[in-house]
Design an enzyme around this catalytic site. Structure first.
Site, PDB file in Angstrom:
ATOM      1  N   GLU A  95       0.834  -1.203   0.000  1.00 44.85           N
ATOM      2  CA  GLU A  95       0.000   0.000   0.000  1.00 44.85           C
ATOM      3  C   GLU A  95       0.866   1.249   0.000  1.00 44.85           C
ATOM      4  O   GLU A  95       0.589   2.206   0.720  1.00 44.85           O
ATOM      5  CB  GLU A  95      -0.918   0.035   1.230  1.00 44.85           C
ATOM      6  CG  GLU A  95      -1.834  -1.154   1.348  1.00 44.85           C
ATOM      7  CD  GLU A  95      -2.907  -0.948   2.405  1.00 44.85           C
ATOM      8  OE1 GLU A  95      -2.557  -0.578   3.543  1.00 44.85           O
ATOM      9  OE2 GLU A  95      -4.081  -1.142   2.088  1.00 44.85           O
ATOM     10  N   CYS A 101     -10.787   2.320   6.279  1.00 43.38           N
ATOM     11  CA  CYS A 101     -10.187   3.626   6.571  1.00 43.38           C
ATOM     12  C   CYS A 101     -10.687   4.717   5.633  1.00 43.38           C
ATOM     13  O   CYS A 101     -10.893   5.856   6.063  1.00 43.38           O
ATOM     14  CB  CYS A 101      -8.674   3.511   6.481  1.00 43.38           C
ATOM     15  SG  CYS A 101      -8.093   2.678   4.985  1.00 43.38           S
TER      16      CYS A 101
HETATM   17 ZN    ZN Z   1      -7.794   4.219   3.368  1.00 47.98          ZN
END
Ligand code: ZN
Length: 843
Positions: free
Chosen positions: A345, A429
């Site tokens: 990520e 998130c």
């Molecule tokens: Zn996120």
């Protein structure tokens, strides 16, 4: 720690006017030299932001609260409270992830921002109810982490056996408290209530008692606590919070002996992904390159800017500026998205910016704007606003659908139809982050320094601004970003002299970004102009601003004209994915060609020759009203003999941020400039018209039957793999689901199936394996075989000589003909390596 701080008082800071202790009156504390005009003083009524902010308030925030309830994120607080009261729990299962608490905090933060500009007693009462549940889940000493409180003997496995022992890994204890603080400060400022602020200060006081010089050391595995503590310092005035923020930044790094792995007091495990993942590869002041997990990086760099400003720390400031230069020079997408690589990520190597595989997490874009805004507040240079604006209008708001109900986690720049926004995520998130960011957008429009006003963004609306010399009302009248004419009316409470700095965006000065990563193909001669009361003002720029210093009287007007032709953008030649490709930009908006607007629903086959004229027009009924780009182009397609046919056609591009609002299909930001760069539409075959599935349902399996010829086994444009699952090593048992992918860490077998529209006779197949040797952990498989469907049974095909595993070419298999409705590849991966396919076709 203290010795380097002295450097700051020396030269540069003072020259730049950064306030430091000793250079000003004792009553003043050091802070950012530039201050934002709070969003509560600004009322937008424009065509672009006002509807989005309203959708966020009326749809996204309620939807996100419902999802938090539905996915038990509220229930975890209720159970933790029960446990604290000593009540027996029926369900002691830990939350799905140890950071699930933060999703609720983020939506409370977003809701608080809306409450501060739009009173809503029902929402206010609902938030009060949630805060009561959060407060009840806090342990007596301030600790708040539901996964441990629910069942201290068996928390989530990332939590560690005791408090804090896995903080530098994945426990996210400090991350949770960071988001709690962010929400609490927002709620307090919005409502004046102290209910959540009391919870946050109690938690922060625990951190102050636990961590610091002479106490325990740590650094947050996932940053945000640093910037959160600074916010808490601002509202409480408690210097200990600021000192702790600085401590948490200073402690980050590999430790006294970089060769030694970090030792955790509980002895559980060292960071499994390496220190770069958490930006701990060196001390922060030695860092120069953005690395690792992009969201963590952005939050840390934002926290560094805060501490640099509030502590007057020159070393931290310089590190942040170096990292920023590196980022905008080699690691940023044209959409302002960052974090190219999905595996961690985060950031890939310089110039490695694949389009279809672009990760570009929505949270990373949000962090990017937090950071760039702070760098502006530190430096007063419009180049940071240029970058902020690019992300804001493109790669950030692409994270939410126009109806406010669905979300992107990654934001790719190209699609073959495999991407779609989702209502929620296991790791959720991004939606919560959208709620809190969208609600505060007006706070990025203006800034001030002393008696100087800075106009940073252009959006219709009114603002009440308090400058050092008096009050001022600013009105902006504009259709920006669809039109570049911005009329501003300046109404000071009394006529007086002060400077107004009006930003001339980089894109209006032939500079798409402040580096050579992207450039406009041709120079635009239609320069921006600015007039005060209809009189021309010279276009003299200071750090990207025209400074208009004069005696302002109520009703004076500023008219800014930013010509908005459609511009072609080219990439630095080192960005392989964009070679012979062009992106389109108009004003701050980056465009994408999407399937519903283009012939046969295809865009990856389009060639836009350099000389073709591009036009623009407003379509009021399209995508809630957007300015489109259109022109003549060529479409390429294979005929049944495999020859490429080329035909002239219309093409249309829409603002990138508004793609994926009309269903799945092709999309591309970077369009081919010549035939060689285009992907001709394949002639329909048995494979391209089949339905393909795999043992890893969440991955982009459709890539392997898109009919496109791979350039090599490592071609990253359209493949499928089983990463992060790898082949089991000898003695290794297939593991439990690993991380967010819910895939086992190792497996002994995987499969992929192709089902035909109707049964067909088949006697051969060809497989092109994916293999990213030198870059990743995917290799050709150890072994494989082919099966066909006979009734409900899978049977191996017969008469195969070899099942090839060659790289960079087709592995052809012939067998005794079968009539079947489906084929299946079964494979075993090499030990410790994953596997994948580029393309699969049948004969
Ligand atoms: Zn996120």
């Amino acid at each position: 720690m203290t010795s380097r701080r002295m450097v700051a008082v020396g030269g540069t800071l003072v020259c730049l006017g950064l306030p430091v202790l000793g250079s000003q009156t004792p009553a003043q504390k050091p802070d950012y030299p530039f201050q934002p005009v709070p969003f509560t003083s600004i009322h937008l009524n424009d065509v672009f932001w006002a509807p989005r902010i309203e959708t966020n308030r009326t749809t996204t925030i309620p939807v996100a609260f419902q999802q938090c309830e539905r996915t038990q994120r509220v229930y975890h607080f209720e159970r933790a409270a029960q446990a604290l009261r000593g009540e027996p729990l029926e369900d002691t299962k830990p939350p799905g992830y140890p950071f699930d608490d933060t999703d609720l905090y983020k939506v409370i933060e977003g809701a608080s921002y809306t409450l501060s500009v739009h009173p809503d007693p029902k929402l206010d009462a609902y938030v009060d109810g949630l805060i009561a549940k959060i407060a009840a889940a806090q342990e007596p000493d301030g600790y708040l982490y539901t996964t441990r409180t629910i069942n201290p003997a068996n928390p989530h496995r990332w939590a560690g056996a005791q408090r804090w022992v896995l903080e530098r890994d994945d426990s996210h204890e400090l991350y949770n408290i960071g988001h709690l603080i962010e929400a609490a400060v927002a709620h307090h400022l919005a409502t004046g209530k102290k209910s959540l602020l009391d919870v946050a200060t109690k938690a922060a006081d625990l951190l102050v008692r636990t961590f610091g010089p002479g106490k325990r050391s740590t650094w947050p595995g996932h940053q945000i606590t640093e910037m959160a503590l600074v916010r808490l310092y601002r509202v409480t005035g408690n210097q200990e919070y600021l000192n702790l923020a600085e401590f948490l930044l200073d402690e980050r790094g590999p430790g006294p002996d970089p060769a030694k792995p970090i030792e955790f007091p509980g002895g559980e495990r060292a960071n499994p992904r390496g220190l770069e993942y958490n930006q701990a590869q060196t001390k922060i002041i030695e860092q120069s390159e953005p690395v690792g997990h992009a969201v963590r990086a952005m939050y840390m760099y934002a926290g560094m800017a805060d501490v640099a400003a509030l502590k007057g720390d020159e070393d931290i400031r310089q590190a942040g500026l170096r990292i920023w230069e590196h980022l905008v020079t080699s690691k940023m997408y044209i959409t302002g998205g960052i974090g190219a690589a999905g595996g961690h990520e985060g950031f890939g190597p310089p110039y490695e910016l694949p389009n279809m595989q672009a990760y570009n997490e929505t949270c990373a874009s949000i962090g990017m704007d937090y950071w760039n805004h702070r760098l502006f507040l530190l430096e007063g240079d419009a180049k940071y606003i240029d970058v902020m604006e690019r992300t804001l209008y493109n790669g950030l708001i692409s994270g939410v659908s126009l109806d406010g109900k669905t979300f992107f986690y990654p934001n790719p720049l190209e699609s073959n139809g495999q991407h779609a926004r989702a209502e929620w995520f296991g790791v959720a998130c991004c939606p919560g982050n959208i709620t809190r960011f969208m609600a505060s957008v007006p706070g990025y429009v203006y800034a001030k320094r002393g008696d100087a006003l800075y106009v940073n963004l252009f959006a219709g609306g009114t603002a009440d601004i308090e400058l050092e010399g008096g009050r001022l009302k600013m009105v902006q009248d504009t259709r920006y970003p669809w039109d570049g004419i911005v009329k501003m009316t300046v109404t000071p409470a009394r006529a007086r002299s002060f400077p107004i700095h009006v930003r001339i965006p980089g894109w209006a000065r032939n500079e798409p970004i402040p580096s050579d990563l992207y450039r406009f193909m041709d120079k635009d001669d239609s320069a921006a102009t600015i007039k005060v009361n209809a009189q021309d003002v010279p276009m003299t720029l200071e750090k990207g601003y025209v400074v208009i210093e004069r005696a302002w009287k109520p009703g004076d007007t500023i008219e800014l004209t930013l010509p908005m032709p459609v511009r072609r953008v080219l990439s630095h030649p080192s960005v392989e994915a964009n070679r012979d490709r062009v992106a389109l930009q108009r004003g701050p908006i980056v465009y994408a060609a999407e399937w519903p607007d283009n012939l046969n629903g295809k865009v990856r086959n389009i060639v836009v020759p350099d000389g073709n004229t591009l036009m623009s027009e407003f379509r009021k009924d399209l995508l809630k009203g957007v300015q489109i780009v259109k022109g003549r182009a060529f479409g390429l397609a294979y005929d049944e003999k495999g020859a490429v046919r080329k035909a002239e056609q219309e093409f249309v591009a829409i603002p990138y941020a508004t793609w994926a609002n009309r269903g799945r299909g092709q999309m591309a930001v970077w369009l081919a400039r010549n035939d060689a760069a285009a992907r001709p539409t394949p002639f329909p075959t048995l494979a391209t018209t089949s339905t393909v599935t795999s043992s890893f349902s969440r991955k982009n399996i459709r890539n392997i039957t898109d009919g496109e010829e791979p350039a090599s086994s490592a071609d990253s444009s359209a493949y499928f793999d089983w990463w992060p699952t790898r082949g089991c090593k000898p003695g290794e048992a297939p593991g439990a689901p690993a991380g967010a992918s819910q895939r086992p860490s190792c497996s002994q077998g995987e499969w992929v199936e192709m089902a035909f529209a109707k049964p067909a006779q088949i006697a051969g197949t060809e497989v092109y394996w994916f293999d990213d040797t030198g870059r990743g952990g995917v290799r050709v498989p150890a072994t494989w075989r082919l099966l066909y469907k006979d009734g409900d049974e899978w049977k191996p095909v017969e008469g195969v000589e070899t099942y090839g595993v060659a790289r960079n070419g087709w592995n052809k298999v012939t067998f005794e003909p079968v009539t079947t409705s489906a084929l299946r590849i079964e494979l075993t991966m090499q030990p410790g390596m994953s596997a994948g396919l580029q393309e699969w076709r049948v004969k």
